[in-house]
Design an enzyme around this catalytic site. Structure first.
Site, short mmCIF file in Angstrom:
data_model
loop_
_atom_site.label_atom_id
_atom_site.label_comp_id
_atom_site.label_asym_id
_atom_site.label_seq_id
_atom_site.Cartn_x
_atom_site.Cartn_y
_atom_site.Cartn_z
N ASN B 207 -6.50 -5.26 -9.85
CA ASN B 207 -5.45 -3.73 -9.45
C ASN B 207 -3.78 -4.37 -9.72
OD1 ASN B 207 -4.73 -1.94 -7.12
ND2 ASN B 207 -6.40 -3.49 -6.18
N ASN B 232 -13.78 -1.21 -0.27
CA ASN B 232 -12.98 0.40 0.20
C ASN B 232 -12.91 1.64 0.40
OD1 ASN B 232 -13.74 1.93 -2.03
ND2 ASN B 232 -12.78 0.92 -3.55
N ILE B 233 -12.32 2.17 0.98
CA ILE B 233 -13.17 3.54 1.84
C ILE B 233 -14.59 4.16 1.22
CG2 ILE B 233 -10.62 3.31 2.16
CD1 ILE B 233 -10.29 6.21 0.90
N CYS B 295 -4.12 -5.17 2.52
CA CYS B 295 -5.19 -4.81 2.03
C CYS B 295 -4.05 -4.46 0.66
CB CYS B 295 -6.16 -3.49 2.74
SG CYS B 295 -5.20 -2.78 3.09
N SER B 296 -5.30 -2.93 -0.02
CA SER B 296 -4.51 -2.37 -0.71
C SER B 296 -2.65 -1.74 -0.12
CB SER B 296 -4.61 -1.53 -1.36
OG SER B 296 -6.09 -1.77 -2.20
N GLY B 298 -2.60 -1.25 3.01
CA GLY B 298 -1.81 -1.77 4.51
C GLY B 298 -2.30 -1.13 5.75
N TRP B 299 -3.67 0.39 5.37
CA TRP B 299 -3.56 1.70 7.01
C TRP B 299 -5.17 1.33 6.65
CZ3 TRP B 299 -0.10 4.23 2.62
CH2 TRP B 299 -0.40 4.97 2.52
N ARG B 341 -8.36 10.91 6.60
CA ARG B 341 -9.63 10.29 6.76
C ARG B 341 -11.28 10.75 7.75
NH1 ARG B 341 -7.71 7.50 3.15
NH2 ARG B 341 -6.26 5.52 2.94
#
Lengths: 549, 590
Positions: B207, B232-233, B295-296, B298-299, B341
């Protein structure tokens, strides 16, 4: 032989004991003929009393003059003793090694143990074949009790009394015995009251490579079939393994000679493979690394859960043949003393509600394990920490208990006993003050005079004070057949045994206590309500009906 | 309704995964909101309701001799395998479901139609029921050190959250550095703060090249920087995909299952979230240090980790209401992108990820290790999970607070929380002990303490679950207990009257007085459960009230010989997994 010869140093002061999830204890270490004792001589501190027979293996380490002995127990516990002084440590270690590997059975603790309680009901007399046969007689007259094995010459691993079809005489039994591995001819294991179907067990037939047959054997098992009905032979081995057995004189029932029977092969592992699995599983459970992948792959590689699944599946199959297909079943593997007994005893737990009570389960263990000739002494000589090459050790009985626990978990209200009862049986099978699990067969037990010289486990367990701990508060008798799920998702690792020493049980114990509390409070409440009702009813009959103004 | 081509199809088979012969024959209905399958046997009618929003995919399988199969997968992990007699019907249902399950506009979501028989005042109160501001004041904020954010009152150490700094390779921001300094100084107990980046180090470094990154310890005074390694997601989405494949295999061997479980990586990810949560909790309660988490964006990971730490630290969040507050605060108000999500609308499938599901699973894992510290049971977590995807209530619609305001959700939809509270007797953990509530949880995070959550991912494979449920048994006992206590009070009163201690009651004898009942645990008095597992007590006599669990066995026992296995084959048969109840109760998915 005197134990004193083996005890080089009987006591050492200043020994520190480390146990997982417990505070360390400093105290005096004492070795007696049968126990390792550590006592801090302070109030409120639990003493350690460890049977030498419970010790599976030890390791020693030295840092300067401080010695450390890691004691690994058959109940899977690992403890550490820090012993000041190199010589003391070495002496203690070699004494423990000698005392925990005594060759002679008659030196074992049960022969020395004197109970501190009065034996009210002698466990040795509780489960005799004659009594079981009386029950059977009340349901059917197709069977008789044969004394053919009175002096254990027909089959050394069978008891002296055996239940066989009424129409088969002792001479035929002898011939059938000579056709079965170890003389284990087909005998009755279970009679299904609901439809009169039976489960029999035996050892493999000795067909050999040239396809030997035995008319008496065929006649014997055919005698258990109703006219025009087929039966099922469940061979606990794969077809490949059964084929290989022919080369060593064993084999399986040929269709041509057993036309009324259908043979089904399952794949329950042989006992030496099971032992390797146990060692791998326990190694995985003790692994403190934080890699999830490593844990799951080790769990998989141990094959333990696969074995549980296969054994339960086979037991379900046997139960299904009997209860749903209405067919009789003959179960055997190679010797008929291991996988065969796992299957026949589990099938009975599924089918017969009586086996789910404490007494019934004890009777089942007597009938299907002890009297049926499971070689407990050989199988339980070592546990998961054995270093040497396994001789005939194998966790066959532990796997059976694990399967029972799986069923108990799926039917938590259908068993009179709880998980602690199963864990207690596991412990006593491997090391005990009682004589119940000594010896490998009824004949050996008689020779050892166990019933005169030792106390039976059942004499102790069945005392109300002890029994309380093993009662399942959720139990409500359930007369139905209980079919467990054998899907992998439904079969869990038995934490009560395998993670027992690797976790703090505080929270789980609290949960159990809370559950007991809820159930007992409810009972109390209902009693109070009923007594109030009675009081009110009494008042009303005394005073006449209440008048409202 | 314009999307429904055929509202009703008859003679549709619902295939039983384990026993073909047990498959049902029934009628399929499509409504604006649900797919309903009705099976009518001799005297029993079984209905299976599936909310369109719960459908994640519809797949037409190759034609077979017995008909046209349609495979429907749900976000609740339910799997429906339907078999149509006519190709035409299959195609119609397929097309309708494709459209119905993927709404394009927010207004198409169920919540905008649904009215749980409430008026405007109820609606308003429902939305005000959980308030984040109230929670901050509950925690003892604001005090001299804090104005807003959240903190554990016992420690004065705080957990703060944000997104990654836009540091790139060299840039810095003095104001940001000062703010961290301020957070640090707000905690008089510890000279430093932890800055926790929940990502694997490699990701964070990557990043940096894109002008983002992580805090440079040299630029910030008194910080201790720490990576946590939560993936990650996209990795999480694929992992769940693999896990579900393992769950849906027909009769896997133990080895297949365990290998599949390992290869999915799912439990590894669950463990990584738990590890991070435990790290935060330890920092706060043992080192009394404040922690800044990001995190990246934040959610996602940040929300998981912060909310988990809250549960570990503060017993309030282990209550039924406390979990609502926590979800409202850490997830909804801090902008977890629920719409994206959960894939509520037909949008970018790469935005979908089971981040919230993982949080719920972590809570479940904790409840397995600590059976007495949660006020709620497993059903509560599963119900919340179902509701998140159902879009029946407005709480989980939208991606952030602003979107929700723009949609005027508070005026147009209802809040889930009052509904859950109304049914809280179903979600209660009978083993919950308030006396234990003050403790900080210190779970073991050794791999062997993580279990596969069969109740969630194989929820609809009833045959896999224990046939008797200890939870149901205890729930029915606690209800019996409340009845018993009421009856006892009433009897004692009557006795006192009969003894002449109390004056005769004027008029007819009143119903037992509620306030006399010693149990104040459950405010909703007579329970009539939807699953019918608890019979109302007649005369308070307990004998007839059988536990729900037993009913299952009766059913099993009532149909012996229902399955016939071909025992001739030596092939491994799933002997018992098929012990599913053919007369399944109504499965309502919403």
């Amino acid at each position: 032989m005197e134990f004193a010869e083996l005890i080089k140093t009987p006591r050492v002061d200043g020994v520190v004991l480390h146990r997982p999830f417990m505070p360390t204890v400093e105290g005096t270490l004492c070795l007696t003929g049968h126990h390792l004792i550590l006592s801090s001589r302070q109030d409120n501190t639990e003493e350690l009393w460890l049977l030498h027979a419970n010790i599976d293996s030890i390791e020693k380490r030295f840092v300067g003059s401080l010695g450390t002995i890691i004691v690994k127990c058959k109940d899977l516990r690992v403890i550490q003793l820090d012993i000041p002084g190199m010589e003391e440590c070495l002496n203690i270690a070699s004494s423990i090694e000698a005392l925990s590997t005594l060759d002679s059975v008659s030196l074992m603790y049960p022969f020395f143990y004197r109970p501190l309680f009065e034996v009210i009901e002698d466990g040795w007399q509780l489960f005799v074949p004659e009594e079981a046969f009386k029950d059977l007689e009340s349901m059917t007259d197709e069977w008789r009790l044969s004394e053919v094995n009175k002096d254990f010459s027909v089959c050394p691993s069978y008891p002296s009394l055996l239940t066989v079809p009424k129409d088969i005489d002792d001479e035929s039994l002898c011939k059938a015995a000579s056709f079965r591995h170890g003389g284990r001819f087909p005998v009755l294991s279970y009679y299904h009251k609901k439809n009169g179907m039976v489960m029999m067990r035996a050892a493999q037939p000795l067909t050999g490579t040239n396809g030997r047959r035995c008319k008496e054997d065929e006649k014997l098992i055919n005698a258990t079939l109703c006219a025009g009905k087929r039966g099922y032979i469940i061979d606990t081995r794969t077809i490949a393994v059964a084929q290989q057995a022919k080369a060593r004189g064993g084999g399986f029932e040929q269709e041509a000679n057993y036309a009324q029977w259908r043979r089904i092969h399952k794949a329950i592992e042989r006992s030496n493979v099971l032992q390797e699995g146990l060692i791998k599983l326990v190694e995985a459970c003790n692994d403190q690394s934080h890699s999830m992948d490593r844990w799951l792959s080790k769990l998989e590689a141990s094959n333990w859960q696969s074995n549980v699944k296969e054994i339960l599946t086979t037991a379900c199959l046997a139960a299904q043949c009997i209860d749903r297909e209405g067919a009789s079943v003959l179960v055997h593997g190679t010797e008929g003393t291991d996988s065969t007994l796992q299957v026949t005893s589990l099938a009975q737990i599924i089918l017969d509600p009586a086996c789910r009570t404490i007494r019934g389960f004890e009777a089942l263990i007597e009938r299907e394990w002890l009297q049926a000739g499971h070689p407990f002494q050989q199988r339980c000589a070592q546990s998961a920490y054995s270093n040497g090459k396994p001789r005939s050790e194998a966790p066959v009985f532990l796997l059976f208990l694990d399967c029972v626990w799986q069923i108990l978990r799926q039917f938590p209200c259908s068993f009179q006993f709880n998980e602690n009862f199963l864990i207690m049986l596991f412990e006593h099978a491997y090391a005990s003050q009682f004589g119940t699990f000594l010896g490998n067969s009824v004949a050996e037990r008689l020779k050892l005079l166990l019933s005169q010289k030792t106390v039976s486990l059942w004499s102790w367990v069945n005392r109300p004070q002890e029994l309380e701990r093993f009662l399942n508060p959720l139990y409500e008798p359930n007369n139905l057949v209980i079919w467990p799920s054998v899907a992998p998702q439904s079969l869990l690792l038995w934490e009560g045994v395998f993670l027992r020493w690797n976790r703090s049980t505080k929270c789980l114990d609290e949960a159990y206590q809370e559950m007991v509390h809820i159930i007992e409070y409810n009972k109390e409440l209902q009693n109070k309500v009923n007594s109030l009702r009675r009081q009110l009813a009494q008042l009303e009959t005394e005073d006449g009906p209440l008048q409202t103004p | 309704m314009e999307h429904i081509i055929t509202p009703k199809v008859e003679y549709v088979k619902l295939l039983n995964k384990y026993a073909e012969k047990k498959s049902a024959l029934g009628t399929l209905y499509l409504t604006a909101t649900h797919l309903i399958y009705v099976e009518q046997t001799n005297n029993a009618r079984t209905e299976t309701w599936v909310l369109h929003h719960h459908i994640v995919s519809v797949e037409k399988l190759p034609l077979t001799a017995s008909g046209c199969p349609l495979l429907i997968r749900c976000k609740t992990f339910q799997l429906l395998h339907l078999l149509f007699q006519r190709e035409r019907d299959c195609q119609d249902v397929y097309q309708s479901l494709l459209r119905l399950s993927q709404p394009v506009k927010e207004e198409e979501l169920y919540a905008f139609l649904y009215n749980p028989h409430q008026n405007e005042e109820d609606r308003r109160q429902g939305w005000e029921f959980i308030s984040v501001a109230n929670d901050f004041s509950r925690m003892g904020l604001s005090n001299d050190y804090w104005e807003i954010s959240h903190l554990n009152k016992n420690y004065e150490a705080a957990i703060c959250r944000c997104s990654q700094p836009l540091s790139g390779l060299t840039s810095r921001c003095v104001e940001d550095e000062q703010m961290l300094q301020a957070i640090s100084q707000a905690n008089p107990n510890c000279p430093f703060i932890y800055v926790v980046d929940t990502r694997p180090k490699l990701n964070a470094m990557a990043n940096r090249a894109a002008g983002k990154g992580y805090e440079n310890e040299d630029n910030y005074s008194n910080i201790r920087f720490q990576f946590q390694g939560i993936e990650n997601i996209h990795i999480m989405r694929n992992s769940l995909q693999k896990l579900l494949e393992v769950c849906s295999v027909k009769s896997p061997s133990m080895s297949d299952y365990l290998t599949g479980l390992e290869n999915s990586g799912w439990l590894r990810h669950i463990k990584s979230v738990m590890d991070a949560g435990v790290f935060l909790a330890k920092a706060v309660c043992e080192e009394r240090a404040s922690v800044l988490v990001h995190c990246s964006d934040g959610w996602d990971r940040t929300a998981q980790v912060c909310s988990l730490a809250c549960i570990l630290l503060d017993p309030y969040y282990r209550t039924i209401k406390g979990l609502m507050v926590l979800i409202e605060k850490e997830w909804i108000s801090f902008g977890h992108k629920f719409s994206h999500r959960c894939g509520h609308l037909d949008t970018d499938p790469k935005e979908v990820s089971p981040v919230f599901t993982q949080f719920l699973e972590c809570v479940w894992q904790l409840s397995e290790q600590f059976p007495c510290v949660f006020e709620f049971n497993e059903h509560y977590l599963i119900e919340i999970h179902n509701q998140v995807y159902a879009c029946q209530y407005g709480n989980f619609i939208g991606n952030c607070q602003k979107e929700r305001l723009d949609m005027r959700l508070h005026e147009k939809t209802f809040s889930l929380w009052p509904h859950l509270l109304k049914n809280q007797h179903l979600y209660r953990n009978p083993l919950y002990r308030r006396s234990l509530e003050s403790t900080v949880l210190r779970p073991s995070t050794l791999p062997l303490h993580f279990k596969f959550w069969c109740g969630m991912y194989n929820h609809y494979d009833r045959g896999m679950h224990p046939k008797q449920s200890v939870l149901d048994q205890l729930l029915s006992l606690t209800q019996k207990q409340e009845e018993g206590e009421r009856t006892m009070t009433e009897l004692q009163r009557q006795l006192a009257v009969a003894d002449g201690v109390l004056p005769d009651p004027s008029g007819p004898i009143n119903t037992p007085t509620e306030q006399d009942s010693p149990s104040e645990k459950t405010p909703t008095a007579p329970f009539v459960q939807s699953n019918g597992s608890c019979l109302p007590l007649v005369n308070g006599d307990a004998e007839e009230a059988g536990p729900g669990a037993e009913k299952c066995i009766d059913k099993e026992g009532a149909e012996p010989g229902a399955t016939e296995h071909d025992l001739t084959s030596s092939e491994d048969k799933p002997v018992s997994v098929e012990t599913e109840h053919s007369k399944e109760e109504v499965q309502e998915s919403s």
